[in-house]
Design an enzyme around this catalytic site. Structure first.
Site: not given
Length: 319
Positions: A87, A171, A62, A14, A41
């Site tokens: 999501f 991540r 979303e 990320r 995040s």
């Protein structure tokens, strides 16, 4: 590889994503980010601070997020639509189908914390179906970079690509596999290690584990080719055919269910072109339990040692 994996520094991909996005934003005012209450995040706080009028936070919505991204694209912007992968792909699949794939809009979908990165949060937060869901749609390349360098290269490629795409980022810390000047090529596999007895094909967080498994196999007298298959669609059929012809067996490893993902994509090429013994490692058609992301990979038979054992068993099937 820049260092032995046991001692190599681990990087969160990320960080490479946002550093590249911020640099692109400096050069192109049309670069925008859209997120679902996931500034933290997605690590977009730096982008927000630099370009406060170019980050759109839609909240936990979303489906709206993808629609907003499509609208921005139709207005000439280059939107990177960022959300936790389960999501983004699960809740907004209809919008991805209609507003991005069918409409052929210039939306860059970025699935953050994919696979089993949210390990302890359980099956609702695991994203082990996203390859299958998005791979079924036309007009949306599916990409899972293996390290920070390939991540940065893929993010930059997406900015130049005219059309939608899905970048699947984790991540979980991974070591460097590629040189700093690596250039991402859509649909092109990378040979991480040459070999003649079988080929191991992986992507994302599994690629460095595949290389480690090949090292273990070499100590046992088995020569394993390792392919990093970052692009799941369009798949590198030429590299797969060559692997089948030259090594005679193929083992795939993925942080995904074994149904519909990387293994399935490879198998489609193998069965159509050059059938050889093949095995698929991944989540075997179940909801994954809770635990750390790395422990879950081990539990599903994808530690380097377990990959090597599966490879040994596969080679025996060659006859």
């Amino acid at each position: 590889m820049n260092a032995p994996f046991e001692t190599a520094k681990l990087h969160d991909c990320r960080d490479a994503f946002v550093a590249t996005l911020e640099a692109m934003g400096e050069a192109n005012r049309n670069i925008v980010a859209v997120c679902n209450d996931s500034v933290g995040s997605s690590k977009l706080s730096g982008f927000r601070d630099k370009f406060p009028d170019r980050l759109i936070n839609v909240g936990i919505a979303e489906q709206n997020m993808v629609g907003v991204g499509a609208g921005l694209a139709n207005g000439g912007k280059v939107p990177y639509v960022c959300a936790a992968s389960p999501f983004l792909t699960g809740r907004a699949l209809e919008q991805i189908k209609a507003d991005v794939a069918y409409s052929e809009t210039n939306v860059k979908l970025v699935g953050i914390s994919s696979g089993m990165a949210y390990g302890e949060l359980g099956a609702t937060h695991h994203s082990i179906e996203d390859f299958a869901w998005i791979r079924a749609l036309p007009n949306v390349p599916v990409i899972a970079p293996a390290d920070r360098i390939e991540t940065a290269a893929a993010v930059a490629w997406a900015g130049d690509h005219v059309g939608g795409c899905f970048l699947r980022l984790s991540r979980v810390g991974v070591p460097d596999l590629f040189p700093e000047d690596h250039v991402f090529e859509l649909g092109k596999a990378n040979v991480l290690r040459e070999g003649t007895d079988l080929t191991i094909i992986a992507n994302g967080v599994l690629s460095h584990r595949a290389v480690m498994a090949a090292t273990l196999l070499a100590a046992q007298g088995l020569s394993a080719r390792v392919l990093n298959m970052a692009t799941v669609r369009p798949i590198d059929a030429e590299a797969i055919e060559a692997a089948a012809a030259e090594t005679g067996a193929i083992l795939t490893c993925e942080e995904h269910t074994i149904f519909g993902g990387l293994g399935s994509a490879v198998a489609e090429v193998v069965v159509d072109t050059r059938p050889v013994p093949m095995s698929r490692l991944g989540v075997p058609g179940v909801f994954a339990h809770t635990g750390s992301a790395n422990q879950l990979l081990d539990d599903f038979g994808m530690s380097p040692e377990a990959i090597a054992l599966s490879a040994t068993a596969l080679v025996k099937r060659k006859g």
